[in-house]
Design an enzyme around this catalytic site. Structure first.
Site, short mmCIF file in Angstrom:
data_model
loop_
_atom_site.label_atom_id
_atom_site.label_comp_id
_atom_site.label_asym_id
_atom_site.label_seq_id
_atom_site.Cartn_x
_atom_site.Cartn_y
_atom_site.Cartn_z
CG HIS A 1 5.50 3.19 9.84
ND1 HIS A 1 5.68 2.43 10.89
CD2 HIS A 1 4.53 2.70 9.07
CE1 HIS A 1 5.13 1.48 10.47
NE2 HIS A 1 4.45 1.51 9.55
CG HIS B 1 0.03 2.45 8.57
ND1 HIS B 1 -0.53 1.81 9.47
CD2 HIS B 1 1.19 2.20 8.25
CE1 HIS B 1 0.56 0.50 9.46
NE2 HIS B 1 1.32 0.76 8.62
CD GLU B 2 3.12 3.69 5.26
OE1 GLU B 2 4.15 3.79 5.55
OE2 GLU B 2 2.04 2.74 5.04
N GLY C 1 0.74 -1.13 0.01
CA GLY C 1 0.04 0.00 0.05
C GLY C 1 0.93 1.20 0.08
CB ALA C 2 2.11 3.47 1.63
CD GLU D 1 4.26 -1.95 9.81
OE1 GLU D 1 3.54 -1.33 9.82
OE2 GLU D 1 5.38 -1.89 9.05
ZN ZN Z 1 3.54 0.22 8.63
#
Ligand code: ZN
Length: 1034
Positions: A477, A473-474, A438-439, A496
């Site tokens: 991170h 989400h990214e 996804g990324a 994650e």
């Molecule tokens: Zn991730």
């Protein structure tokens, strides 16, 4: 990384499978853990160099919980090994192979106990096998060895099993993990990609320091042709050295005759050449064709988890953090990007331009390095001194605005929430035309699949929801994963699980209109379904092969990880969770951690006087697989809660004594909606009691389903809840209603309630209008429908169809077909109507056909609402003419979100020739990009006509599939799950088992294979148990 294909999660199976995608403070006690295993080759002298690199975790000794009846000392040893998750575990596994919870268990064959006859046959068989084994064993000249028989008996000691390098010399290292003796400090990388020949050359200068005396440098390199290597010690002169390579472990080494001494400074310079990868990892090539049909090529990177070594030689483990300075040459029509801002551009004698980026201001793990050579365009804005930019191919620039707005807002949110400003001066978000995951959260240069980043100006809320989720989400991170990184892949959930949890939390606060709460709830149900299998694994698990590293990117690390964090946050008072996180990020900024570090920070941040150790509570959730089932029994004012492992098995012999430390929440009929109604009871033992006033009519546990467990209320408890819902559905929150539906189906699968009870609960659903309960019920029923369909139980299929349509008829007919603004209503509408149309509901099919007709007649200027596009195209593609039209539109469509819906429509055809065509097209990457293969497979598998084709196709094309997607990768996991999860017969079980067993090292050991076999067995048992009931009740 976000490996999941979020477009694909709606089509669930039974159980709903996830379809779709430093601390270099060496310590003496670490060194003392040097291997003493007999299985491990002994070096002439045991020196600290033989310890694989593990910065801090060895200090941990957390006692495990679980099925093993180990004595206390063994138990400590075993559990700390689980946390260490590394070669030191070899010792344990060599001595006690059968005691390890990580040993892949032999799957049970059937759902019933063996008969006496079977037992007799088995005993006879065992006796014969034992006799043959003894005969073979005592045959002269034959000894069983690890490499098999025969091998001549010899009294000479076995040589250390150093493997041979490619040049024939012994390679001086035998482990997957690199030795701890050398630590990289800084990399100077120069890359010269040639986009015409699809090759590149590289020049890598690595500065290192010696941690322990050693005679070797070992690092990673894969598919690189090293042409020159020089070595420099301290201020000495550089000299040429020979580089040894051991390809199976993707390692290279330089051996020295003199010992390198601790504290010395080394520089290794390597020149090399390689091909740009044709797959989706390493430094790989991609291309796109613009509106005028002009094709341009580009090169991008995807390194997590093990592919940085394919672009430059490096110490490719997350704990070997270093700084990086990247230079890339390019032609004048191209631009380059890397993690850091560009510092300068110089012209080379060849006429090429050399872009040099700033030296990274932070220590980074190799898997976070990234670079791109392309002709993208971008839009940017400044957010708190960070330049945020979104890049895409020029034609799609207009689709980048939503991403920029979202990323900017979320960056501010995280800056505040973590109380720590983002570390770099720039943050690029780049949509790459070919991208499998996804990324990917590369620091400062996040790469995305186009559908995960770009949305049109008229995009639906659901498209925005997907894009915002991936961005959230990214971005999370950048702190969790990039700033503070897990020491080894066994703790991947720290990256994650956390990023997944933060993605939902941040969106709920910053974009409530996107209604991500329901998405999160559905994700938790999915996580429970996966974790209920015997083939599931603890969140923290031993990882010591490359395939196992890839396999960590699964539902447990992401979805269970996030679910557990939600449960923890919901059970901690006030701001303790956030304070703990802030402290954790402050304390370990730039370093590597293990799970215990997070728990310690959360415990230390406690805001109430009573001390509660977070670690104490969480270890039961981290170190054992699965989750608890709580059974409620009530005797007037006294309520007894008992817990047991909710374990779906096809045999009755698998037992588990696992117990969890559960923060049980509950509400009752006197107060059930507001958060203040929630009461907490901590259940640590097998059972516990709580008191209630006698007049309480019903009790609902797991308020808003924030806990990771399932509840059985017993016949009376269920009846009271069902009665209450039949009188007034608003006595419970929509999450609680969805949770009751979910739990009831799960209990039915476990055999604890009858299907009649399931139907009895669903009686209330005609009055249900909220998204979560409706989508949950629909998804469960559709799953059963699909199983019956694939089983060719045509009579029951018809009755099930009638039942579903009847239950939801009034709600289906209430749905509108124009633009709908609310994300929640879009989700409800699309789920309902997609089910209705697939079951041939006349109202649905008629409206979808009409909408498609208007779309064509307006020459595609009258837009179909985004949430309805997939179903409208799917209905259209049922006819020959419609399928061809949709294919033509697909070939010319430029807007990726729409294009993917057309692809799903094409793949849902029931015409077998077209099914074969589309499977071949996606495998060859012609017309349909190969990155869409998992999506195409899952869509085709859902259909009656296609599910056997996909299974045959996998078997026939396995080698090509694993060429494109590595064994263990999320893509392969998804392909296997979607093609096998609807089988429910012994014949299919035998076929699937036979095929995967025959693969041997080409995939037989994957955990997903065990999952697939177990799922088929469970389906088979469930059918055996419920088919008669269905015939009676439906
Ligand atoms: Zn991730």
């Amino acid at each position: 990384m976000d490996p999941f294909d979020s477009n694909n999660t709606e089509r669930a199976n039974l159980p709903r499978n996830m379809i779709e995608n430093s601390m270099f403070e060496e310590e003496p006690d670490v060194v003392d853990l040097a291997k003493d295993s007999a299985a491990f080759p002994t070096f002439p002298a045991l020196d600290p160099d033989e310890v694989v690199y593990e910065p801090r975790s060895s200090r941990l000794l957390v006692r495990g919980l679980g099925e093993n009846e180990l004595d206390e000392e063994e138990e400590d040893y075993e559990s700390s090994a689980r946390l260490l998750g590394m070669s030191f575990m070899n010792r344990s596994s060599a001595h006690r192979p059968s005691s390890s919870p990580y040993t892949r268990q032999a799957p049970p064959r059937s759902c019933s106990r063996p008969s006496a006859r079977t037992m007799v046959v088995c005993v006879l068989f065992l006796v014969i096998v034992a006799s043959m084994t003894m005969v073979l064993y005592f045959l002269p000249g034959c000894t069983f060895t690890r490499t098999g028989c025969p091998k001549s008996n010899s009294t000479t000691p076995i040589d250390p099993a150093y493997p041979n390098s490619t040049n024939g010399e012994l390679f001086p290292w035998t482990e997957l993990r690199l030795p701890a003796s050398i630590r990289p400090l800084h990399y100077d990388l120069t890359l010269n990609p040639d986009l015409k020949t699809m090759t590149f050359t590289g020049h890598t200068v690595i500065s290192m320091s010696v941690q322990h005396n050693t005679k070797r440098i070992v690092l990673h390199s894969a598919e690189l042709n090293i042409t020159k290597a020089t070595f420099q010690l301290d201020d000495g002169k550089p000299s040429d050295v020979t580089v040894l390579e051991y390809k199976p472990r993707q390692q290279i080494a330089v051996k020295f005759t003199e010992e390198l001494k601790a504290g010395q400074h080394l520089v290794l310079t390597l020149d090399y050449s390689a091909n740009l990868s044709h797959n989706y990892d390493g430094f790989y090539n991609s291309s796109h064709t613009d509106k005028n049909g002009v094709k341009s090529v580009l090169a991008a990177t995807q390194f997590e988890p093990l592919a940085a070594r394919k672009a430059f030689p490096c110490f490719d483990e997350p704990a070997f953090k270093a700084t990086f300075l990247v230079k890339i040459s390019r032609e004048s029509g191209y631009m380059t990007l890397s993690n850091m801002p560009k510092a300068k551009t110089t012209e080379l004698p060849s006429g090429l331009l050399l872009d040099e980026f700033e030296k990274s201001s932070v220590n980074m793990s190799t898997y976070l390095v990234a670079f791109i050579v392309a002709n993208f365009t971008s839009i940017s804005e400044n957010v708190s001194d960070t330049l945020v930019s979104v890049y895409s191919v020029p034609d799609k620039k207009e689709h980048t605005r939503f991403a920029l707005k979202t990323a900017s807002k979320l960056l501010q949110f995280y800056n505040n929430f973590f109380d720590k400003t983002y570390s770099l001066k720039k943050l690029d978000l780049v949509a790459i035309p070919d991208f499998l995951a996804g990324a990917m959260e590369n620091w400062g240069l996040i790469t995305f699949r186009e559908t995960s980043l770009l949305v049109g100006n008229n995009s639906s809320r659901l498209e925005q929801q997907l894009v915002a989720s991936v961005i959230a989400h990214e971005l999370a991170h950048q702190w969790f994963g990039n700033l503070v990184t897990m020491s080894w892949w066994n703790d991947l959930w720290l990256n994650e699980g956390f990023a997944t949890y933060m993605q939902y939390m941040s969106l709920q606060r910053e974009f409530p209109e996107l209604d991500t709460d329901n998405l999160f709830l559905a994700m938790r149900f999915r996580a429970l379904a996966k974790d209920a299998l015997n083939s599931s694994h603890p969140v923290i698990v031993k990882v010591d092969t490359a395939e196992q590293v890839l396999e960590m990117f699964d539902s447990v690390s992401y979805e269970k990880g996030a679910s557990i964090l939600l449960m923890l946050n919901a059970s901690l008072p006030g701001e303790q969770f956030r304070k703990g996180i802030i402290e954790y990020l402050r304390k370990f900024s730039g370093l590597n951690t293990v799970t215990e570090d997070l728990w310690n920070s959360l415990t230390q941040a406690e805001v109430t006087p009573q001390h509660q150790s977070v670690s104490e509570m969480m270890k039961s959730w981290m170190l054992q697989k699965g989750f608890p089932l709580i059974t409620v029994s009530r005797s007037k004012g006294q309520v007894t809660l008992t817990q047991e492992h909710f374990l779906l098995t096809a045999d009755n012999t698998t037992r588990s004594s696992s117990l969890w430390h559960i923060p049980v929440t509950y509400v009752n009929d006197s107060c059930s909606l507001e958060p203040e109604c929630k009461q907490l009871f901590t259940l640590k033992t097998a059972s516990g009691t709580l008191k209630l006033p006698d007049n309480v009519k019903w009790l609902k546990l797991n308020y808003r389903n924030t806990g990771f467990y399932i509840v059985h209320y017993g016949d009376e408890g269920w009846k009271a809840l069902i009665d209450a819902l039949n009188q007034n559905i608003s006595v419970l929150t929509h999450e609680d209603r969805a949770s009751l539906i979910h739990n009831m189906f799960a209990l039915s699968r476990l055999g604890r309630v009858t299907f009649r009870q399931v139907l009895s609960l669903l009686n209330y659903i005609s009055n249900e209008t909220d998204t979560a309960p409706v989508t949950e019920a629909l998804s469960q029923l559709t799953t059963i429908y699909k199983l019956l369909d694939k089983r060719q139980e045509l009579g029951l299929v018809a009755r099930m169809k009638a039942y579903i349509l009847n239950r939801f008829d009034s709600l289906i007919c209430k749905q509108t077909w124009g633009e709908e603004l609310s994300a929640s209503k879009q989700k409800l509408r699309s789920a309902l109507l997609e089910s209705a149309c697939s079951l041939d509901h006349p109202y649905c099919v008629q409206n979808a056909t009409e909408l498609y007709k208007q779309y064509l007649e307006s020459n595609r200027t009258k837009q179909i609402p985004g949430d309805l596009q997939r179903l409208v195209f799917t209905v259209a593609a049922r006819s020959d003419e419609g399928w061809v039209q949709v294919l033509q539109m697909y070939a010319h469509a430029t807007y990726d979100a729409e294009k993917r819906k057309m692809l799903q429509a094409l793949a849902s055809t029931q015409d077998t020739r077209r099914i074969v065509w589309i499977l071949k097209a996606v495998l060859n990457g012609e017309t349909v990009q190969t990155q869409e293969l998992p999506l195409v497979f899952s869509t085709v598998s859902n259909g009656f006509a296609g599910h056997l084709f996909t299974w045959n196709f996998i078997q026939e094309n396995w080698n090509r599939l694993i060429e494109k997607f590595p064994v263990g990768s999320s893509a392969i996991q998804s392909i296997i799950t979607s093609t096998t999860s609807q089988f429910s017969t012994q014949a299919h079980l035998d076929q699937v088992q036979g095929f995967f067993t025959s693969l041997k090292e080409r995939g037989s050991q994957m955990r997903v294979v065990q999952e697939a076999l177990e799922t088929i067995r469970l389906n088979q048992c469930w059918m055996d148990r419920n088919l008669p009931a269905f015939r009676q009740w439906l």
